[in-house]
Design an enzyme around this catalytic site. Structure first.
Site, PDB file in Angstrom:
ATOM      1  N   ASP A   7       1.740 -13.346   9.484  1.00 39.64           N
ATOM      2  CA  ASP A   7       1.708 -12.739  10.805  1.00 39.64           C
ATOM      3  C   ASP A   7       1.080 -13.716  11.790  1.00 39.64           C
ATOM      4  O   ASP A   7       0.389 -14.667  11.402  1.00 39.64           O
ATOM      5  CB  ASP A   7       0.905 -11.435  10.776  1.00 39.64           C
ATOM      6  CG  ASP A   7       1.683 -10.289  10.143  1.00 39.64           C
ATOM      7  OD1 ASP A   7       2.924 -10.296  10.232  1.00 39.64           O
ATOM      8  OD2 ASP A   7       1.046  -9.394   9.544  1.00 39.64           O
TER       9      ASP A   7
ATOM     10  N   TYR B  86       4.921 -15.937   4.120  1.00 39.35           N
ATOM     11  CA  TYR B  86       5.138 -15.103   5.292  1.00 39.35           C
ATOM     12  C   TYR B  86       3.782 -14.865   5.950  1.00 39.35           C
ATOM     13  O   TYR B  86       2.854 -14.365   5.309  1.00 39.35           O
ATOM     14  CB  TYR B  86       5.798 -13.771   4.933  1.00 39.35           C
ATOM     15  CG  TYR B  86       6.015 -12.930   6.173  1.00 39.35           C
ATOM     16  CD1 TYR B  86       7.092 -13.192   7.009  1.00 39.35           C
ATOM     17  CD2 TYR B  86       5.121 -11.934   6.532  1.00 39.35           C
ATOM     18  CE1 TYR B  86       7.281 -12.465   8.173  1.00 39.35           C
ATOM     19  CE2 TYR B  86       5.300 -11.200   7.693  1.00 39.35           C
ATOM     20  CZ  TYR B  86       6.388 -11.466   8.501  1.00 39.35           C
ATOM     21  OH  TYR B  86       6.556 -10.756   9.665  1.00 39.35           O
TER      22      TYR B  86
ATOM     23  N   GLU C  75      20.357  -6.728  14.313  1.00 34.19           N
ATOM     24  CA  GLU C  75      19.880  -7.739  13.366  1.00 34.19           C
ATOM     25  C   GLU C  75      20.574  -7.569  12.018  1.00 34.19           C
ATOM     26  O   GLU C  75      20.604  -6.470  11.459  1.00 34.19           O
ATOM     27  CB  GLU C  75      18.375  -7.634  13.148  1.00 34.19           C
ATOM     28  CG  GLU C  75      17.544  -8.068  14.332  1.00 34.19           C
ATOM     29  CD  GLU C  75      16.057  -8.097  14.010  1.00 34.19           C
ATOM     30  OE1 GLU C  75      15.696  -8.163  12.812  1.00 34.19           O
ATOM     31  OE2 GLU C  75      15.254  -8.040  14.958  1.00 34.19           O
TER      32      GLU C  75
ATOM     33  N   ARG D  29      15.504 -15.946   3.681  1.00 29.92           N
ATOM     34  CA  ARG D  29      16.442 -15.076   4.372  1.00 29.92           C
ATOM     35  C   ARG D  29      16.447 -15.482   5.839  1.00 29.92           C
ATOM     36  O   ARG D  29      15.410 -15.846   6.402  1.00 29.92           O
ATOM     37  CB  ARG D  29      16.038 -13.599   4.255  1.00 29.92           C
ATOM     38  CG  ARG D  29      15.978 -13.082   2.841  1.00 29.92           C
ATOM     39  CD  ARG D  29      17.344 -12.990   2.193  1.00 29.92           C
ATOM     40  NE  ARG D  29      18.128 -11.867   2.739  1.00 29.92           N
ATOM     41  CZ  ARG D  29      19.379 -11.619   2.405  1.00 29.92           C
ATOM     42  NH1 ARG D  29      20.015 -12.426   1.567  1.00 29.92           N
ATOM     43  NH2 ARG D  29      20.022 -10.582   2.918  1.00 29.92           N
TER      44      ARG D  29
ATOM     45  N   ARG E 175       1.707   8.313   5.333  1.00 28.17           N
ATOM     46  CA  ARG E 175       0.516   8.805   6.021  1.00 28.17           C
ATOM     47  C   ARG E 175       0.570  10.325   6.063  1.00 28.17           C
ATOM     48  O   ARG E 175       1.581  10.888   6.468  1.00 28.17           O
ATOM     49  CB  ARG E 175       0.447   8.251   7.449  1.00 28.17           C
ATOM     50  CG  ARG E 175       0.270   6.748   7.498  1.00 28.17           C
ATOM     51  CD  ARG E 175       0.265   6.260   8.941  1.00 28.17           C
ATOM     52  NE  ARG E 175       0.229   4.810   8.989  1.00 28.17           N
ATOM     53  CZ  ARG E 175       0.409   4.102  10.090  1.00 28.17           C
ATOM     54  NH1 ARG E 175       0.655   4.713  11.240  1.00 28.17           N
ATOM     55  NH2 ARG E 175       0.364   2.788  10.046  1.00 28.17           N
TER      56      ARG E 175
ATOM     57  N   ARG F 105       0.850  -1.189   0.000  1.00 29.24           N
ATOM     58  CA  ARG F 105       0.000   0.000   0.000  1.00 29.24           C
ATOM     59  C   ARG F 105       0.889   1.243   0.000  1.00 29.24           C
ATOM     60  O   ARG F 105       2.079   1.156   0.245  1.00 29.24           O
ATOM     61  CB  ARG F 105      -0.935  -0.001   1.216  1.00 29.24           C
ATOM     62  CG  ARG F 105      -0.204   0.045   2.540  1.00 29.24           C
ATOM     63  CD  ARG F 105      -1.177   0.163   3.694  1.00 29.24           C
ATOM     64  NE  ARG F 105      -1.737  -1.096   4.072  1.00 29.24           N
ATOM     65  CZ  ARG F 105      -1.190  -1.931   4.949  1.00 29.24           C
ATOM     66  NH1 ARG F 105      -0.026  -1.624   5.492  1.00 29.24           N
ATOM     67  NH2 ARG F 105      -1.777  -3.042   5.284  1.00 29.24           N
TER      68      ARG F 105
END
Length: 383
Positions: free
Chosen positions: A350, A348, A300, A249, A177, A173
């Site tokens: 959530d 992937y 990371e 990854r 904002r 998207r």
């Protein structure tokens, strides 16, 4: 009639499906190659500082699915938590996602929302009518300056390739904002389990009909010992990687401790490609209701996943999707095995989607058992 089912993996998929089937009277064995439940959601208290550490990187629960929210709250007390990400880029700190504050700060402006829209459209490359790549998508919507500062370097480090090689769909998207909302997620329900994810998943697995075996790798030949197997490990691993390894990854974590508050936020991204790590996470800030003098932090670093590494992000480019299609065809020939979760479907996911799909898979099994019909290899198509 009661069935004996095997859950390969003690993460969210195996725990949620196992609990549902156990409550329906089936006998469940849950096995995991690791020494703990929870999969990559695993959390544990640091002995020295008392900080709740997200061992495999931070997990923040967010969803619009009321049933899933009610489900996790059944097994854990959730505290309100808003993910407010910062990024260090070109020697300055900004808020993410790119919002009105970021735009005004970056360009030295005091624009109102409607002015900012016009301003940014003037920066955008409007010659790109149909963005095909990540780079084209970013240039079309935010222009070269914001793309270079906030998207390009981070993406190169995260995915190990140029943004021009990645599909536009990664930026699903408009990544901007035009207000001052810096809450990273849009979802209605957001929070953190007060005692961590491992405690929550342990409670899900706490049922008389569930037996948990840790430090227990399994192979494909165990399927014959059970009425049904739900497999949440890597789909290519189930078949012994006979067609090759699907690309992922992985992440390397460099832990360091600090006395005090190191960065003042839970997540600080680093957008400059010269900085080797993608972000630093400071774990005590994931539990703002707690107070700790000491601090535990992770740097990371993302890189290609090797055979002995933990797979995190499926790559899902053309070559991987072609190989996946071949593995899906093999899976369709299996009997009494259903592939679930992020690794089992090479997608992937959530946490809330993982739980939703697990609830649906559990219900599909109960319905099939009642009707005497076969359970499919997938309840959600991987492709």
């Amino acid at each position: 009639m009661s069935k004996h089912c095997l859950m390969v993996g003690a993460g969210l998929s195996g725990a949620v499906i196992g609990r549902m089937l156990a409550e329906a009277g089936h006998r469940i064995t849950v096995v995991d190659a690791r020494a703990h439940v929870g999969g990559n959601c695993h959390t544990e208290r640091d002995a020295k500082s008392g900080v709740m550490v997200h061992v495999y990187g931070p997990h923040i629960f967010h969803t619009d699915d009321a049933e899933v929210w009610d489900y996790v709250n059944r097994f854990a007390a959730f505290r309100p938590y808003r993910n407010r990400v910062k990024t260090t880029s070109q020697g300055a700190v900004y808020s993410l996602p790119v919002n009105l504050h970021t735009i005004n700060q970056f360009f030295g402006q005091t624009l109102r929302p409607d002015e900012a829209r016009v301003f940014l459209e003037g920066k955008a490359d409007t010659s790109i009518a149909d963005p095909q790549t990540f780079e084209e998508q970013a240039l079309r919507f935010v222009g070269p300056e914001l793309y270079e500062a906030f998207f390009k370097g981070y993406t190169i480090k995260q995915w190990g390739c140029q943004p021009s090689e990645l599909p536009a769909s990664i930026l699903k998207r408009l990544p901007v904002r035009f207000n001052y909302d810096d809450n990273y997620f849009f979802h209605k329900f957001q929070g953190m389990p007060e005692e961590g994810y491992t405690a929550m998943i342990a409670k899900i697995l706490d049922h008389a009909n569930i037996e948990v075996k840790l430090d227990t790798p399994v192979s494909r030949d165990v399927a014959q010992d059970y009425d049904h197997v739900f497999y949440s490990g890597p789909i290519d691993g189930w078949f012994g990687y006979s067609l090759g390894r699907l690309g992922y990854r992985t992440l390397d974590f460099e832990r360091f401790d600090y006395q005090g508050d190191y960065q003042g936020c839970a997540v600080m991204n680093y957008g400059d490609v010269e900085v080797p790590y993608t972000r630093i996470t400071e774990h005590k800030h994931f539990a703002p209701w707690e107070s700790h003098e000491g601090s535990v932090l992770y740097k990371e670093v993302s890189r290609a996943c090797g055979p002995d590494d933990i797979p995190y992000y499926p790559i899902r480019q053309v070559a991987e999707k072609s190989m996946l299609a071949d593995y899906v065809a093999l899976a369709g020939q299996e009997t009494n095995v259903t592939f679930v979760g992020r690794l089992g479907t090479y997608r992937y996911l959530d946490m809330d989607v993982t739980i939703r799909e697990a609830l649906d898979a559990g219900r599909a099994f109960l319905k099939a058992a009642q009707e005497g019909s076969a359970m499919p290899a997938f309840t959600v198509a991987p492709l």
